[in-house]
Write an enzyme that holds these catalytic residues in place. Structure first.
Site, PDB file in Angstrom:
ATOM      1  N   GLU A 132       8.166  18.412   5.478  1.00 30.66           N
ATOM      2  CA  GLU A 132       8.765  17.617   6.564  1.00 30.66           C
ATOM      3  C   GLU A 132      10.065  18.246   7.030  1.00 30.66           C
ATOM      4  O   GLU A 132      11.050  18.268   6.321  1.00 30.66           O
ATOM      5  CB  GLU A 132       9.003  16.175   6.111  1.00 30.66           C
ATOM      6  CG  GLU A 132       7.723  15.364   5.916  1.00 30.66           C
ATOM      7  CD  GLU A 132       6.869  15.197   7.192  1.00 30.66           C
ATOM      8  OE1 GLU A 132       7.425  15.262   8.312  1.00 30.66           O
ATOM      9  OE2 GLU A 132       5.644  15.027   7.063  1.00 30.66           O
ATOM     10  N   ASP A 185       1.760  18.415  14.064  1.00 20.49           N
ATOM     11  CA  ASP A 185       2.723  17.328  14.124  1.00 20.49           C
ATOM     12  C   ASP A 185       2.564  16.610  15.456  1.00 20.49           C
ATOM     13  O   ASP A 185       2.472  17.247  16.505  1.00 20.49           O
ATOM     14  CB  ASP A 185       4.152  17.841  13.956  1.00 20.49           C
ATOM     15  CG  ASP A 185       5.077  16.706  13.557  1.00 20.49           C
ATOM     16  OD1 ASP A 185       4.941  16.209  12.427  1.00 20.49           O
ATOM     17  OD2 ASP A 185       5.908  16.289  14.394  1.00 20.49           O
ATOM     18  N   ARG A 210      -4.811  15.479  20.488  1.00 18.59           N
ATOM     19  CA  ARG A 210      -5.270  16.348  19.389  1.00 18.59           C
ATOM     20  C   ARG A 210      -6.425  17.227  19.870  1.00 18.59           C
ATOM     21  O   ARG A 210      -6.479  18.414  19.555  1.00 18.59           O
ATOM     22  CB  ARG A 210      -5.691  15.461  18.208  1.00 18.59           C
ATOM     23  CG  ARG A 210      -6.162  16.228  16.979  1.00 18.59           C
ATOM     24  CD  ARG A 210      -6.118  15.375  15.730  1.00 18.59           C
ATOM     25  NE  ARG A 210      -4.759  14.971  15.411  1.00 18.59           N
ATOM     26  CZ  ARG A 210      -4.302  13.725  15.553  1.00 18.59           C
ATOM     27  NH1 ARG A 210      -5.102  12.759  15.937  1.00 18.59           N
ATOM     28  NH2 ARG A 210      -3.041  13.449  15.289  1.00 18.59           N
TER      29      ARG A 210
HETATM   30  P1  ITT Z   1       0.835  14.537   8.303  1.00 15.05           P
HETATM   31  O1  ITT Z   1       2.258  14.685   8.744  1.00 15.05           O
HETATM   32  O2  ITT Z   1       0.665  14.640   6.826  1.00 15.05           O
HETATM   33  O3  ITT Z   1      -0.109  15.445   9.036  1.00 15.05           O
HETATM   34  P2  ITT Z   1       1.126  11.925   9.543  1.00 15.05           P
HETATM   35  O4  ITT Z   1       0.213  10.748   9.670  1.00 15.05           O
HETATM   36  O5  ITT Z   1       2.508  11.689   9.011  1.00 15.05           O
HETATM   37  O6  ITT Z   1       0.349  13.047   8.694  1.00 15.05           O
HETATM   38  P3  ITT Z   1       2.308  12.783  12.057  1.00 15.05           P
HETATM   39  O7  ITT Z   1       3.659  12.915  11.465  1.00 15.05           O
HETATM   40  O8  ITT Z   1       1.827  13.889  12.924  1.00 15.05           O
HETATM   41  O9  ITT Z   1       1.181  12.634  10.933  1.00 15.05           O
HETATM   42  O10 ITT Z   1       2.123  11.447  12.846  1.00 15.05           O
HETATM   43  C1  ITT Z   1       3.201  10.643  13.236  1.00 15.05           C
HETATM   44  C2  ITT Z   1       2.752   9.204  13.368  1.00 15.05           C
HETATM   45  O11 ITT Z   1       1.916   9.099  14.511  1.00 15.05           O
HETATM   46  C3  ITT Z   1       1.963   8.667  12.176  1.00 15.05           C
HETATM   47  O12 ITT Z   1       2.334   7.321  11.979  1.00 15.05           O
HETATM   48  C4  ITT Z   1       0.530   8.732  12.640  1.00 15.05           C
HETATM   49  O13 ITT Z   1      -0.237   7.677  12.070  1.00 15.05           O
HETATM   50  C5  ITT Z   1       0.675   8.554  14.148  1.00 15.05           C
HETATM   51  N1  ITT Z   1      -0.364   9.322  14.840  1.00 15.05           N
HETATM   52  C6  ITT Z   1      -0.552  10.667  14.795  1.00 15.05           C
HETATM   53  N2  ITT Z   1      -1.637  10.993  15.520  1.00 15.05           N
HETATM   54  C7  ITT Z   1      -2.133   9.829  16.027  1.00 15.05           C
HETATM   55  C8  ITT Z   1      -3.242   9.500  16.814  1.00 15.05           C
HETATM   56  O14 ITT Z   1      -4.104  10.417  17.219  1.00 15.05           O
HETATM   57  N3  ITT Z   1      -3.445   8.225  17.123  1.00 15.05           N
HETATM   58  C9  ITT Z   1      -2.610   7.253  16.706  1.00 15.05           C
HETATM   59  N4  ITT Z   1      -1.544   7.462  15.942  1.00 15.05           N
HETATM   60  C10 ITT Z   1      -1.307   8.755  15.594  1.00 15.05           C
END
Ligand code: ITT
Length: 196
Positions: A41, A70, A174
């Site tokens: 992070e 991210d 994505r």
């Molecule tokens: P990693 O960092 O381990 O990959 P994460 O869930 O923490 O997993 P992010 O930091 O990229 O991933 O995501 C930030 C937030 O946004 C997190 O609360 C996710 O659940 C949400 N998020 C990410 N992609 C999303 C999507 O396609 N739809 C809805 N919410 C999403």
């Protein structure tokens, strides 16, 4: 020249994300595995810098073809909040807290921004995908994860969670970022082998 056997290893602790990535890359014949190590992070206001720096760190430990993603959620009337702090906002105030901040607001415009970083041959390449839309007045639908029940993509009236994975994985932030990654990987064939 064609390329086969392309394989990437994704550093994420989010199983939903991993499943979506595999689904998006399936038509390209790209195999997706979990790296088995968490994304480091990194603090930054820009998801591209977060993904790039995390990839640099992980690739120095785990080698080429490691991918870090991210994602940030940018709500216009909140000055872009929560942006790259979307995970923290989700964990603390949650969907209800975000909806409360928007109470009475007619401007509900928002966008997801997804940055994907991959290292090949010692260099990191970053691909960005964005999806514009708006924040619903209440959570709707049961598919997906995170902010899916409140995000309505442009041109739709249903949330990502109502639309389901088949639609989401065609139009999402994505999908856009990983499609760009897929094209790069197949053209450069760095994470696979060339066939003639
Ligand atoms: P990693 O960092 O381990 O990959 P994460 O869930 O923490 O997993 P992010 O930091 O990229 O991933 O995501 C930030 C937030 O946004 C997190 O609360 C996710 O659940 C949400 N998020 C990410 N992609 C999303 C999507 O396609 N739809 C809805 N919410 C999403």
């Amino acid at each position: 020249m064609a390329c086969r056997g392309v394989r990437i290893r994704v550093a994420t602790r989010n199983a939903h994300k991993l499943a979506e990535i595999a689904e998006i890359l399936r038509p390209y014949g790209i195999q997706v595995e979990a790296l088995g190590a968490e994304k480091v992070e990194v603090q930054d206001d820009d998801v591209a810098n977060i993904a790039r720096r995390a990839a640099e760190i992980l690739c120095s430990q785990h080698g080429d073809c490691v991918v870090v993603e991210d994602t940030g959620l940018y709500i216009k009337s909140l000055g872009g909040f929560p942006g790259p702090y979307a995970e923290y906002a989700y964990r603390t105030v949650g969907l209800r807290g975000i909806l409360r901040l928007l109470e009475g607001s007619r401007d509900r415009e928002a966008a997801f921004r997804c940055a994907v970083a991959v290292c090949v041959g010692g260099s990191v390449h970053v691909f960005i995908g964005e999806a514009r839309g708006w924040i619903a007045r209440e959570p709707r639908g049961s598919a997906g994860f995170g902010y899916d029940p409140v995000f309505v993509p442009e041109g739709e009236s249903r949330t990502y969670a109502e639309l389901g994975g088949l639609v989401k994985n065609r139009v999402s932030h994505r999908a856009r970022a990983f499609t760009a990654l897929a094209k790069f990987l197949l053209e450069s064939c760095k994470c696979g082998e060339r066939t003639t």
